[in-house]
Design an enzyme around this catalytic site. Structure first.
Site, PDB file in Angstrom:
ATOM      1  N   ARG A  53       0.872  -1.181   0.000  1.00  0.00           N
ATOM      2  CA  ARG A  53       0.000   0.000   0.000  1.00  0.00           C
ATOM      3  C   ARG A  53       0.903   1.223   0.000  1.00  0.00           C
ATOM      4  O   ARG A  53       2.130   1.113   0.114  1.00  0.00           O
ATOM      5  CB  ARG A  53      -1.022  -0.015   1.144  1.00  0.00           C
ATOM      6  N   GLY A  54       0.290   2.402  -0.115  1.00  0.00           N
ATOM      7  CA  GLY A  54       1.079   3.625  -0.284  1.00  0.00           C
ATOM      8  C   GLY A  54       1.172   3.921  -1.773  1.00  0.00           C
ATOM      9  O   GLY A  54       1.554   3.048  -2.559  1.00  0.00           O
ATOM     10  N   ALA A  55       0.834   5.163  -2.146  1.00  0.00           N
ATOM     11  CA  ALA A  55       0.650   5.493  -3.565  1.00  0.00           C
ATOM     12  C   ALA A  55       1.815   5.074  -4.460  1.00  0.00           C
ATOM     13  O   ALA A  55       1.625   4.339  -5.446  1.00  0.00           O
ATOM     14  CB  ALA A  55       0.357   6.989  -3.697  1.00  0.00           C
ATOM     15  N   ARG A  95      -7.257  -0.045  -6.899  1.00  0.00           N
ATOM     16  CA  ARG A  95      -7.488   1.042  -5.936  1.00  0.00           C
ATOM     17  C   ARG A  95      -7.605   2.347  -6.729  1.00  0.00           C
ATOM     18  O   ARG A  95      -6.722   2.671  -7.528  1.00  0.00           O
ATOM     19  CB  ARG A  95      -6.348   1.110  -4.910  1.00  0.00           C
ATOM     20  N   GLN A 203      -1.849   2.211   9.857  1.00  0.00           N
ATOM     21  CA  GLN A 203      -0.567   2.322   9.148  1.00  0.00           C
ATOM     22  C   GLN A 203       0.462   3.089   9.977  1.00  0.00           C
ATOM     23  O   GLN A 203       1.659   2.847   9.849  1.00  0.00           O
ATOM     24  CB  GLN A 203      -0.764   3.041   7.799  1.00  0.00           C
ATOM     25  N   ASP A 244      -1.898  10.934  -1.928  1.00  0.00           N
ATOM     26  CA  ASP A 244      -2.296   9.933  -2.928  1.00  0.00           C
ATOM     27  C   ASP A 244      -2.616  10.562  -4.270  1.00  0.00           C
ATOM     28  O   ASP A 244      -2.478   9.930  -5.319  1.00  0.00           O
ATOM     29  CB  ASP A 244      -3.473   9.121  -2.415  1.00  0.00           C
ATOM     30  N   ASN A 254      -5.331  12.417   0.742  1.00  0.00           N
ATOM     31  CA  ASN A 254      -4.419  11.531   1.487  1.00  0.00           C
ATOM     32  C   ASN A 254      -5.278  10.724   2.466  1.00  0.00           C
ATOM     33  O   ASN A 254      -6.511  10.878   2.516  1.00  0.00           O
ATOM     34  CB  ASN A 254      -3.344  12.354   2.214  1.00  0.00           C
ATOM     35  N   LYS A 255      -4.623   9.875   3.223  1.00  0.00           N
ATOM     36  CA  LYS A 255      -5.312   8.970   4.145  1.00  0.00           C
ATOM     37  C   LYS A 255      -6.348   9.695   4.998  1.00  0.00           C
ATOM     38  O   LYS A 255      -6.110  10.808   5.469  1.00  0.00           O
ATOM     39  CB  LYS A 255      -4.251   8.289   5.026  1.00  0.00           C
TER      40      LYS A 255
HETATM   41  O1  MRU Z   1      -4.479   3.090   2.129  1.00  0.00           O
HETATM   42  P1  MRU Z   1      -3.004   3.331   2.008  1.00  0.00           P
HETATM   43  O2  MRU Z   1      -2.224   2.755   3.148  1.00  0.00           O
HETATM   44  O3  MRU Z   1      -2.477   2.920   0.660  1.00  0.00           O
HETATM   45  O4  MRU Z   1      -2.863   4.921   2.112  1.00  0.00           O
HETATM   46  C1  MRU Z   1      -1.579   5.462   2.020  1.00  0.00           C
HETATM   47  C2  MRU Z   1      -1.544   6.927   2.209  1.00  0.00           C
HETATM   48  O5  MRU Z   1      -2.547   7.578   2.348  1.00  0.00           O
HETATM   49  C3  MRU Z   1      -0.198   7.582   2.123  1.00  0.00           C
HETATM   50  O6  MRU Z   1      -0.125   8.696   2.966  1.00  0.00           O
HETATM   51  C4  MRU Z   1       0.034   8.038   0.679  1.00  0.00           C
HETATM   52  O7  MRU Z   1      -0.136   6.966  -0.199  1.00  0.00           O
HETATM   53  C5  MRU Z   1       1.381   8.619   0.484  1.00  0.00           C
HETATM   54  S1  MRU Z   1       2.621   7.348   0.470  1.00  0.00           S
HETATM   55  C6  MRU Z   1       4.111   8.025   0.088  1.00  0.00           C
END
Ligand code: MRU
Length: 347
Positions: A53-55, A95, A203, A244, A254-255
């Site tokens: 996970r993470g963009a 996603r 996370q 994201d 973002n999250k």
């Molecule tokens: O649902 P996730 O864990 O994929 O969400 C991740 C985030 O929101 C991060 O802050 C974002 O992807 C930036 S990662 C460098």
């Protein structure tokens, strides 16, 4: 200064580009378990289920995973191309919010389209691998560059808040927001990182705390509802988060919970920084209202492990991301420098 071996990596591609190992982030911090997806469906499910996970990391694993999977695709070039397109469609349906995934898949489609019409399947396989590796290498380089731009913005002491995990685990390595925080410490700043636990998937508590502890960066975890009090008492001096997707006007997805942090920062006069590579900036969208927000399975909110937290029959909501308006963002830190959110459209 940067030694790739010493930092956490969410995936590792073998030298020949035949095997991709992906760290199962759902199991952290209790166990380090690696998976080896070999079929497109396995790559897609790993992304959907948050194994990765993470963009930026999602984009890298989609591209590199595809590069591994095409080894098993048809040797007939026309059928090979059809299978690649079907794989891109499947991966792009995993996603919806993080734009980096779509950037990486577009790069692969463009490389295929630009390949000579008579290219055989082995040439196309090599091209996909080269394109995917370039994407991942570019992401790592971006993280290192944005750390250099962002670190001087951070305070010398006190606590810096971050939300979710925008670290090495969320990128090709080093991280966006956590890369900036790492570099600040490397430069001699003495702040502590406060990691919001980041309900419902945790996370921050699980991943940010794990990777910063691994690297010797002082980190403490707080429940999401503690940030306001710690700002009011002067403990928190700044906040840095990842993103994201960022729209043309500087609005930031973002999250979920990021917006709350930004509002609190504004109220307390605390700088709120967003660190993100240009692959996260989607200039095709006028504002954050156009960013698709992923709605995840309610079970993430209803359960903690096997224990049900909510009464049977009560509904829950689970939007995975929120949008922070550009007006709440102090600076967007990128690999080419720091920008006011309003400058992003023309930068
Ligand atoms: O649902 P996730 O864990 O994929 O969400 C991740 C985030 O929101 C991060 O802050 C974002 O992807 C930036 S990662 C460098």
């Amino acid at each position: 200064m940067f030694d790739a071996q010493s930092y956490v990596r969410p995936f590792v591609l073998d030298e020949a580009g035949l095997t991709l190992r992906v760290l199962d982030q759902r199991k952290l911090p209790a166990a380090e378990v690696w998976t080896e997806p070999r079929e497109v469906e396995e790559v897609a499910v790993a992304i959907e289920d948050l194994v990765v996970r993470g963009a930026p990391a999602i984009a890298c694993v989609a591209a590199l995973g595809l590069a591994v999977c095409v080894q098993g695709f048809d040797d007939d070039p026309a059928r090979f191309r059809t299978q690649v397109e079907a794989a891109c469609v499947r991966l792009s349906n995993t996603r919806p919010t993080a734009v980096n995934l779509f950037v990486a898949l577009r790069e692969i489609r463009e490389a295929m389209a630009a390949a000579p019409g008579d290219a055989d399947a082995s040439a196309l396989r090599a091209l996909i691998l080269e394109t995917a590796k370039a994407h991942a290498e570019g992401d790592l380089a971006s993280c290192l560059a944005m750390a250099g731009h962002g670190a001087p913005l951070l305070p010398d002491e006190g606590a810096v808040l971050t939300h979710c995990n925008a670290g090495a685990l969320a990128t090709a390595g080093y991280g966006t927001a956590l890369g900036v925080l790492r570099r600040g410490r490397e430069l001699g700043k003495r702040y502590t990182v406060l990691a919001d636990e980041t309900r419902p998937v945790l996370q921050g508590a699980r991943l940010t705390a794990w990777e910063l502890q691994h690297d010797g960066v002082p980190v403490e975890v707080i429940a999401d509802n503690m940030a306001g009090a710690l700002m009011a008492s002067g403990v928190i001096k700044a906040a840095v988060v990842g993103a994201d997707r960022i729209a043309r006007n500087g609005d930031v997805a973002n999250k979920i919970g990021t917006y709350t942090v930004a509002v609190l920062c504004k109220h307390h006069g605390i700088p709120f920084y967003v660190a993100a590579p240009w692959t996260t900036i989607d200039r095709s969208l006028a504002s954050g209202a156009d960013i698709p927000i992923e709605e995840r399975n309610p079970s993430e909110v209803m359960f903690h492990g096997k224990a049900q937290l909510t009464p049977q029959g009560v509904g829950v909501r689970n939007p995975a991301f929120d949008v922070t308006p550009a007006s709440l963002v102090t600076k967007i830190i990128t690999e080419t420098g720091n920008f006011d959110p309003g400058q992003i459209a023309d930068a």
